[in-house]
Design an enzyme around this catalytic site. Structure first.
Site, PDB file in Angstrom:
ATOM      1  N   HIS A  12      39.326 -10.941  67.052  1.00  0.00           N
ATOM      2  CA  HIS A  12      39.835 -10.563  65.546  1.00  0.00           C
ATOM      3  C   HIS A  12      41.524 -11.036  65.642  1.00  0.00           C
ATOM      4  CE1 HIS A  12      36.061  -9.142  65.045  1.00  0.00           C
ATOM      5  NE2 HIS A  12      36.593  -7.699  64.988  1.00  0.00           N
ATOM      6  N   CYS A  28      36.433  -2.090  66.166  1.00  0.00           N
ATOM      7  CA  CYS A  28      37.374  -3.122  66.737  1.00  0.00           C
ATOM      8  C   CYS A  28      38.527  -3.350  66.364  1.00  0.00           C
ATOM      9  CB  CYS A  28      36.376  -4.188  67.140  1.00  0.00           C
ATOM     10  SG  CYS A  28      35.418  -4.743  65.679  1.00  0.00           S
TER      11      CYS A  28
END
Lengths: 359, 359, 359, 359
Positions: free
Chosen positions: C250, C155
């Site tokens: 994130h 990710c």
């Protein structure tokens, strides 16, 4: 002030867990107790305590335990001590604690397993210091010679009952309705997943409400029939227990119905003047005031009040009338110090003065 | 299903605030209402809405408002609309809303100022849809021609009363004891300092408990004397309101004493089958079920349940007996959608069908 | 715009996990793919998906999967589908995925196990859509007839490389220094203990930095020798990966050294104008702009920007000169949608148009 | 060990603010300094310190200051002291501090206003203890008799430079690339809105990056031309500063390029063996080791390491090679103790021994 003739040796079961770490922190520099044995589960046995990863308190591992070697949690020559503090998980606490008691150890347990046993005291020194008198009967019943088991309540119960006891003494107590907002540390480690609690509240804690509704009845009850039987107090308690994103300290909103009419002023007086046996005996961990009453409109708060009186007091605030029961207030208390590790230690201090330990 | 003959023009007072942003989000694509005017305070007047910094919802500024120019919050030609939605702060809401009503605007207010006025309806469409009937009397009393003021309750009250109304209807309602754990957005922006709430609970919200203890009485009360006077319901309510580190949605633990004996099963049935006027009328923002009853042991949770029924429902769970009152449960509701902006909008939808608007 | 002749059947391995739930959410209403099989571990096999507890997204379990029965994660008649989406944990993903590929399934994996295999494409459709050309060689090498394995990156890598790719294309790319502040959902469930992250940062994520330092080299590299061998890009990457108390998305602070001198203006142009194969093909999950460039001084923020372009874009902001390398910026991207589930789905959409699937 | 002949009287400007509270906490029981005056803004002047609401540290208001009456922040007879510690906000700090210095007070300022003045020392005792030698020149230039101004750096700079100084001394230092994850307390109170940081990261702190990129150059630079001019160190620094939901302590990820080749082992040695003037002089607030090097893979963490060495050390961990510059590491440091209040106090301790104070 009492002082034992010589240091009393103590061991800690479950020494690497969340409450176990608090035990070691609270026993650092204790004037009476000397830690001589630390128990752990399989893979850590044989390691020095300081070499086990996972210390999670903001202070460092206390120096005095770093070189103690972890041993298996079974009675035997590795356990050169008189007292056992147990913070074992409940799936193994019950039988392990019995084996230690049978082997002559004096077990002070933070686990729930034996709290409701009819011959086991459930104690808070400020609340029911006389309940230890059942221990002779316990030993007799179980065929134990020197050992015994004594328990302290659940963390939410302890702080609730510290605030209820002076009210019961002064006015009588009929009904208690409580909602708790409990901290993360109460669930142990790893305990609560961050995904369950960041930006969230969990409105349920397994088994908690039944403890909060029943344990106070034993604590506030009587020891009768020549110290052989506990009779519950006749109080109706209704609890809702929730979890919030607070690291340490439980918050509880409490409404009470008292046994007789009184005034807000008298209730406040009774709470803040509350002192009991541990204060009279000046036990090492006894706070001067077990209940701290605050008058600011926005206190108590877990972040600001959890360290109150060395984390040994229950801080009460927002005391006011309740339009359904008589009075209501909010309390905050440290759940792993006063609510767990130091609860057991204070029990051990009391029983030392009472002569059950150290002789 | 009702549909107005032509789009109804609406303006929003306090359009840049936290609740104002929710108003614009909830009005995006509304089938009846068309936003034509947005009010703001001094330094933003004259700017296009899309050029004002500070949008804080996770979705972007709705396209339809980006080019609308912000105007001063005073009645006049800038306000080419019939309805005014007000999310003004309470220090200016009272008089500003009166000036708009006097100028002929139909004011739907989220502010607390006029909620307790004896001639102003405090309404939740599912709860007291008939209370709008006092508006003719309000206009007469105040000498207003076409304009009027109608209010919706405080966010904590709305979700509480959505759960209480079906109980009152089915069983009667005598006592309610509630502890709230309220979200950050309820305090507006910037509102709560992060230093006050990270790793903490604040056990006090200024003015909140008195609202929660009084507003339900008007909502659950009667409109009498030819629609000229409200009579409060006779219910005792005791509230403790706290703030927790949740972005959005209030959680409330509730204990109730009912007017007659019933069963847990019946209480559950009554809650989940609750439907009322907005459902019958199929108002655009009406949820199919205003109360969602969940049976999992650990629900409702604000993170998981705040979007229930498009954030328009109150989610109830943990329904069980209470050892002090009769039953207890936990509820969760979105405080800035159903609890604020969409509360005003749903009132406006109801009054449109009732003929007070759009003619 | 492409559309397959008939719906393509897909199954999901690890359907009850955190990424599995995202797969089902992202596949809800997919125009090409139809979910026909869901795999789970032991104790849930045989249950209907809707009856398994533990759904943790704020939307409810999609209706279309509630009645699908969970089956064991092994190829066989229970798996009536062409595509397998795998969100298995890495301890079992490697071999299970191979068994499915060997049995003729087209496996799109989110697990790390096969990412570095020399004959397995590691793909982001915007970055290296041609890397699927190695699949014929993969099948030949492994003796697989119709099945194959294709992977998407970690990710953190995905969002980093979405921002790097347009820079590489326009200016060349020599050095990348990145610090990530990763979300809780990236660790799965239960994942991170709340006690480890409330009021804290964890400066380490096991295995993460090596992925972020190596995966981009394959993604930005070449497929050579008649589509049989990948050659890494020659870029030096240095990563520090940390965990913060954010639920989803994130954040990465990035400094880059480019292959040739340019201007801040040109860099901005190149980022915001970036479009690639998925945009040209109008794949169902392709965002119009894979990179959203924001100009506010305090963006991107995970709470505000994670839903950008349906959670399919990387949002870049704070673009400015770096006094050590050439330019620096901050990026935010949704880690379980664009960074995991929808990454696999977008790969499957691309391969469908490329003719590897649906024939 | 040095001890002044008599207690040195100190006053605190901005005593009720976030850093002001830390000043009073850090000065509680100080062996050399005695607090005799506390300054506050308008509405609190005349109140006793203990009567002002808003103490926000988890310990209570220190007893010794409770009865001190707050006075206006202007030099005069209310300020019976030699030293002034200033934690004034920057909009008033500049001129107020000058008025105190002109009136003969020795001002130790935590504000940014005078840090870049060419005749004002910006000091960390471990880093540039000789920079105080410019004070005679400062007094001469400004026509001040006994008073002077000395400053400490920004909180993020202090911890960064404590880690950089030993590297500069041992190897030389050419480039520093840093990303900070800064705590809430760094923004003062009320500071950051909870709505901006719960479940979020803010990738920008106004003015912070330019301080972090410039202040170290003065700190690590030289005082030349007979102690009349500072020359900046020739180091390139690139900073990205972000805010995270941590109450206290900044985390920084740092990559450095050194002046000469060395080994990881040597870098580690140099960091953990670092000692300087405050350690040699055994200043009261000097930590034994200003840099604590930890070897666990997941340290330092702000929650666990902020109290390191009485919150006076910088904790460094994750020391390893960087593939772009030479080495990289993560550091954590307490921002309002070592990073603010105790930074000023340590400067005052040093200058006392150096003879600038207490004579």
């Amino acid at each position: 002030m009492f002082k034992p003739a010589r240091p009393i040796k103590v061991g800690v079961l479950g020494a690497t867990g969340a409450v176990g770490q608090r035990f070691l922190q609270c026993l650092d520099g204790h004037p009476w107790f000397e830690v001589t044995a630390l128990g752990a589960s399989g893979r850590n046995v044989g390691k020095k305590y300081g070499a086990v990863p996972g210390w999670r308190l903001s202070s460092d591992v206390p120096k005095y335990v770093r070189d103690i070697e972890l041993v298996e949690g079974e009675p035997g020559k590795d356990w050169d001590c008189e007292i056992i503090f147990s913070s074992l998980p409940s799936d193994i606490a019950g039988e392990t604690e019995e084996r230690f008691a049978a082997a002559g150890y004096k077990v002070f347990s933070n686990a729930r397993n034996h709290r409701t046993d009819p011959d086991v005291p459930l104690m808070i020194p400020e609340v029911n210091p006389d309940h230890s008198s059942i221990l002779r009967y316990q030993q007799q019943q179980r065929g134990w010679d020197k050992g015994f088991i004594i328990t302290n309540p659940n963390c939410t119960t302890i702080h609730l009952v510290l605030a209820l006891k002076p009210l019961q003494d002064a006015f009588g107590l009929k009904k208690v309705l409580v909602t708790s907002m409990q901290s993360l540390s109460g669930a142990g480690y790893p305990g609560v997943s961050a995904l369950d609690i960041v930006d969230n509240v969990i409105p349920f804690i397994d088994g908690e409400e039944s403890k909060v509704e029943s344990e106070p009845l034993k604590l506030l009850g009587q020891l009768v029939e020549s110290n052989t039987r506990f009779v519950d107090a006749e109080i109706a308690i209704s609890a809702t227990c929730t979890r919030v994103a607070v690291r340490e300290a439980h918050t509880e909103t409490v409404s009470v119905e008292l046994g007789r009419k009184t005034t807000l002023h008298e209730v406040a007086e009774v709470l803040q003047n509350f002192q009991s046996e541990p204060q009279r005996l000046q036990l090492p961990n006894a706070p001067i005031n077990p209940v701290l009453l605050r008058h600011e409109h926005n206190r108590p708060q877990p972040f600001l009040d959890r360290e109150g009186a060395g984390a040994m007091a229950t801080t009460v605030g927002r005391l006011r009338h309740c339009s359904i029961l008589d009075y209501k207030f909010v309390l905050v208390g440290h759940n792993t110090i006063r609510g767990a590790a130091a609860a057991s230690i204070l029990n051990a201090e009391l029983l030392t003065v009472q002569g059950y330990v150290g002789n």
